[in-house]
Design an enzyme around this catalytic site. Structure first.
Site, PDB file in Angstrom:
ATOM      1  N   HIS A  62       0.875  -1.280   0.297  1.00  0.00           N
ATOM      2  CA  HIS A  62      -0.363   0.772  -0.388  1.00  0.00           C
ATOM      3  C   HIS A  62       0.844   0.881   0.225  1.00  0.00           C
ATOM      4  CE1 HIS A  62      -0.349  -2.287   3.917  1.00  0.00           C
ATOM      5  NE2 HIS A  62       0.119  -0.891   4.225  1.00  0.00           N
ATOM      6  N   ALA A 109       9.899  -1.456   2.733  1.00  0.00           N
ATOM      7  CA  ALA A 109       9.259  -0.458   3.714  1.00  0.00           C
ATOM      8  C   ALA A 109       9.591   1.134   2.771  1.00  0.00           C
ATOM      9  CB  ALA A 109       8.695  -0.270   4.270  1.00  0.00           C
TER      10      ALA A 109
END
Length: 204
Positions: free
Chosen positions: A115, A176
């Protein structure tokens, strides 16, 4: 064998491989045309509206924004608030998570964007995972001359291409909030650490 073939095992057997034999940055430049050509060959397993085709087994959540030309294959998840634009082809069993954006990108089987990702002008192989917030940038805003100039296998590759993100080989993992700078070529199973930077630009 081209660079794309060496990084994506299923390239040659895919609908893309049948139509494109150039190097990755030239393929991406013609992504919209490639996707449009494949659209005309799809069967009744796809719901087709204009220049957008979504396989009937794929889930599209409310709030996803899909701009054609676009093909989303079987058993995918297109999450809320994600965005497709500029010509995208998504293979089977892929996930494009909430808030993720794909621009002019070809994405192979089983790859996932968690996301809040951006992937621009890129080719992603099979079984790739981008953790939350990771970015594949597509334009050298930091340089006076943004044209493609990268180091690959000890050689400098130059092109007049202005927008190219990355060729990401099968099985790569991008942590990330990592950034892959424009013009990257990631070998299969490369691991980019969280908060990492990959920049393969050859400095002049």
């Amino acid at each position: 064998m081209s660079i794309v073939d060496a990084h994506i095992a299923s390239w040659c057997s895919s609908p893309l491989g049948e139509r494109a034999t150039e190097e990755a940055w030239d393929i991406v430049a013609n992504a919209a045309g490639l996707v449009t050509g494949i659209l005309a060959t799809l069967d009744a397993d796809y719901e087709i509206e204009g220049d957008i085709a979504v396989h009937r087994t794929t889930t599209v959540e409310t709030g996803a924004v899909m701009k054609g030309p676009l093909i989303v294959g079987p058993n995918c998840l297109v999450a809320a608030a994600c965005l497709f634009r500029g010509g995208c082809w998504i293979d089977s069993d892929c996930i494009v998570g909430p808030g993720a954006e794909l621009k002019t990108t070809l994405m192979f089987q089983g790859s996932k964007l968690a996301h809040f990702n951006f992937v621009g002008d890129s080719i992603l192989g099979s079984d790739i995972n981008l953790e939350a917030g990771s970015i594949i940038a597509n334009y050298r805003n930091d340089l006076a001359d943004p044209r493609l100039r990268i180091n690959y296998s000890g050689k400098t590759i130059e092109s007049d291409t202005l927008k190219f993100g990355a060729l990401v080989g099968d099985g790569c993992r991008i942590g990330a909030n990592a950034v892959v700078a424009p013009g990257a070529i990631l070998a299969p199973r490369t691991v980019v650490p969280r908060l990492g930077l990959i920049d393969q630009r050859t400095r002049s």
